[in-house]
Design a protein around this motif. Structure first.
Motif, PDB file in Angstrom:
ATOM      1  N   UNK A   1     -18.498  -2.733 -22.732  1.00  0.00           N
ATOM      2  CA  UNK A   1     -17.197  -3.358 -22.537  1.00  0.00           C
ATOM      3  C   UNK A   1     -17.088  -4.613 -23.402  1.00  0.00           C
ATOM      4  N   UNK A   2     -15.975  -4.714 -24.135  1.00  0.00           N
ATOM      5  CA  UNK A   2     -15.722  -5.916 -24.936  1.00  0.00           C
ATOM      6  C   UNK A   2     -15.038  -6.947 -24.050  1.00  0.00           C
ATOM      7  N   UNK A   3     -15.597  -8.130 -23.988  1.00  0.00           N
ATOM      8  CA  UNK A   3     -15.028  -9.160 -23.120  1.00  0.00           C
ATOM      9  C   UNK A   3     -13.585  -9.486 -23.504  1.00  0.00           C
ATOM     10  N   UNK A   4     -13.272  -9.366 -24.799  1.00  0.00           N
ATOM     11  CA  UNK A   4     -11.901  -9.677 -25.249  1.00  0.00           C
ATOM     12  C   UNK A   4     -10.881  -8.724 -24.627  1.00  0.00           C
ATOM     13  N   UNK A   5     -11.333  -7.550 -24.183  1.00  0.00           N
ATOM     14  CA  UNK A   5     -10.406  -6.588 -23.573  1.00  0.00           C
ATOM     15  C   UNK A   5     -10.652  -6.445 -22.072  1.00  0.00           C
ATOM     16  N   UNK A   6     -11.531  -7.296 -21.531  1.00  0.00           N
ATOM     17  CA  UNK A   6     -11.899  -7.186 -20.120  1.00  0.00           C
ATOM     18  C   UNK A   6     -11.074  -8.194 -19.332  1.00  0.00           C
ATOM     19  N   UNK A   7     -11.201  -8.099 -18.013  1.00  0.00           N
ATOM     20  CA  UNK A   7     -10.494  -9.050 -17.158  1.00  0.00           C
ATOM     21  C   UNK A   7     -11.558  -9.750 -16.314  1.00  0.00           C
ATOM     22  N   UNK A   8     -11.955 -10.934 -16.784  1.00  0.00           N
ATOM     23  CA  UNK A   8     -13.035 -11.679 -16.137  1.00  0.00           C
ATOM     24  C   UNK A   8     -12.562 -13.122 -15.915  1.00  0.00           C
TER      25      UNK A   8
END
Lengths: 440, 440
Positions: B1-8
């Motif tokens: 998972x790419x953090x830039x496209x994740x919801x964190x």
């Protein structure tokens, strides 16, 4: 799984209360049990099917870039007062007072809650696009629940919510889900046709119902027959490529397709006669762009590149896995029972020992069972002392795609029988060849 | 998972409302969001952890021979009137009236419903033993919900129910769950100690709470310190061998261990002084034999080998996966954040790109990301434009077991840095060596 240690409460009689074939077959196959009106427990066989459906749905949501969360079932009424829907929703909403007399409800859907989460955490256009989904139990208090899990009160729903800066990017998000849905239904063994649905006050043409054809369907649908042969997008479709997505959506919306409510007889008549398809249909999915309907009243805004705050554009996208279990049976069964597509069969293989207690037959079955297990193939091994006829009937009723039938006569010549549930074909062949056929 | 496209949605500030460390860390790490008092949404990182916990629980239930079903959340009050618990249960039960004014409730547990299913389908001793479990949301309307998901109102519970012909076989069923629980907690990275719990009117000693030690635990516990070093049963334990199970249970109940309620100071003092352990504990599981408490009033009987009908002997076995997520954090964290055991880490690896936009660094990260994906290793790739310090802080806060730190300086020499979250050790080594270390 050894049937002797499993819990598979088959009913030999046809349950009187069940009006449609999927409901009858789910009860007879020991998949579900009604606990209250419109409320069902999923027994082991049903739970396996439900899990497999959810996994296909989940994989295709993830592939499209949607991210899984899990919202609670119980919601605060205050949230629904913010959107104005608390009073609008009517008696279908299960309203609850907790011990402190606070107004709560069992969520029938999650637009408000999702909008609240977005409002809390999403501050900038840089955090977008975003698509969050969950697979959670919902409750809609239908006046007359019926047709088993096809129209139940407590039901499982995958609902996704897209969040975007503006209309243009919201359309890309819509198209992503459109394509993900095509892939999902294809993998579930269904031919689902997207049909333009009502968008209510929002307008525009960004609302589609996905309908499968089944003679017991709840509504009449009309479409061009070419839909039945149309290619679905492969697993290599690029969800980051808006143009590629639009091309697929254009193709899948280029021909006439409408439910009764939106039917245009003149447009239908314009289809060449041999290609007009009029049939019963079951809705299995619904996607919907609703713009700023919730973000405006609930004040879910983000700063754009220009620093100006604006309400986000949203859409919601639903598939009901519990309803799908029934819909798939409606579309795929015969007089002997269910015919599961391989992708969601509770077990891919039924292994029928026709003479339990016979040393050679037992040994052959154990060897086949171990071999399939080592290849991670789900197998239900009928090691009970039922008669062969009863074992055949059970295997057909519960619809396992492959049946390996092992008896002393065949084994004397080193042979077993392999039956395909889908077309009933049977062939006699050596064990190794039967396994090779299944593992393909 | 790419953090830039994740919801964190990481919180940099410590939330004021959270009293205990797990609650603070779950909020800060963007794992959960409170939707109402004691009701939480699981955000993507939390959902991943919850799923991993459930999978471990499920695998060990299945290994022991228990069979998964799924009962609904909403139950009929009539079912609870049959057992007499509808009036007994008090205000913790969320009572509901549906649109037809029928009394319903949101299940706090499922003994009645399970007994009803048994009554409907199980007719003979030949259908036993049986152990059915489900993992489903429960609701208990606590007066003062607190400590986040540690003591919430809507919570996820795995509850199993064993069904047997008599007391002797019910004890075997009890021992199966006892051993399955030891294995489950071991795999979750927890050292859980079984402690004798109250059996109420049933009597006997077939009720145990499984307690983990944590300084923020809710109750004081007392035990022999040898429990901390005791071997847990391996995956080869034979759940079909009653004697083997009893040997394990005997060993795990041979030494003193008790919660405050059951504490016997004299017995504790009899332990040699250096081996007395008194600490705070958190209950993470509870197993309970209750005999015919429900089967008698609800008339769930089976015919024995002699043809005589008798009520079945039952037990129930609970683990709360949502509570476990918090309990594991209580037991495993430091001042920088969570330290996940590998088995339930939301991602096994964090990949930190220290200079996004630098061609060589980006290329190296992409190659590592692809390599880990091809090996099915969950990786969170921090491809955002945050400063390195912020990336380090996030990776530590969310507690990923391995961190691969990639920057242009190291890469110039073909090196990356590999950090273990558990002990903070860092080493500089070539990419291939780092991957080999992680994949073992």
């Amino acid at each position: 799984m050894r049937l002797s240690r499993y819990f598979l409460p088959i009913l030999r009689e046809v349950p009187k209360e069940a009006e449609i074939v999927s409901h009858r077959l789910m009860l007879r196959a020991g998949m579900i049990r009604q606990e209250s009106a419109g409320i069902y427990a999923w027994l082991p066989l049903g739970k396996r099917v439900l899990d497999k459906i959810c996994n296909v749905v989940r994989e295709e949501q993830n592939r499209s870039g949607a991210i899984e969360i899990l919202m609670p079932t119980i919601q605060s009424a205050d949230l629904w007062r913010e959107s104005g829907r608390y009073d609008d929703y009517g008696k279908e909403m299960l309203r609850i007072k907790d011990r402190h007399e606070r107004d709560m409800l069992f969520g029938p859907t999650n637009e408000e809650m999702l909008t609240e989460i977005v409002r809390a955490y999403v501050k900038s256009y840089k955090d977008l696009p975003l698509n969050l989904y969950h697979i959670q139990w919902k409750f809609r208090d239908e006046v007359r629940p019926r047709f088993g899990v096809m129209r139940s009160r407590e039901f499982l729903m995958k609902d996704a919510y897209s969040v975007d800066l503006d209309f243009e990017s919201a359309v890309v998000a819509y198209n992503r889900m459109f394509v993900a849905y095509l892939r999902t239904f294809e993998r579930l063994g269904l031919k689902a046709i997207p049909m333009v649905a009502d968008t209510g006050p929002i307008g525009g043409n960004h609302s589609h119902e996905f309908i499968i054809l089944a003679s017991t369907g709840e509504s009449q649908v009309f479409c061009h027959s070419d839909y039945l042969g149309m290619d679905t997008p492969g697993s290599d479709v690029d969800f980051q490529d808006p143009a590629a997505l639009q091309t697929i959506v254009n193709r899948w919306t280029s021909l006439y397709a409408a439910t009764e409510e939106k039917h245009d007889e003149a447009a239908f008549e314009a289809i060449p006669e041999g290609q007009r398809l009029s049939a019963r249909g079951i809705e299995v999915g619904h996607i919907f762009y609703f713009g700023t309907k919730y973000s405006e009243p609930m004040n879910a805004t983000v700063a754009g590149p220009d620093g100006v705050e604006r309400p986000v554009h949203m859409g919601s996208y639903g598939i009901g896995p519990s309803r799908l279990a029934a819909a798939i049976i409606e579309a795929s069964h015969d007089e002997n029972g269910i015919i599961w597509p391989e992708a969601i069969a509770p077990f891919r293989v039924g292994l029928l020992n026709l003479k339990v207690g016979d040393a050679a037959t037992d040994a052959a079955c154990e060897a086949i069972y171990a071999e399939l297990a080592s290849r991670n193939i789900d197998v239900l091994y009928d090691d009970t002392d039922e008669r062969p006829g009863s074992k055949f009937a059970t295997a057909d009723l519960i619809g396992l795609p492959w049946q390996i039938i092992v008896g002393p006569k065949g084994l004397a010549n080193g042979m077993v029988e392999l039956k395909r549930r889908a077309d009933g074909t049977r062939e006699t062949l050596p064990v190794a060849a039967a396994l090779a056929r299944i593992t393909g």
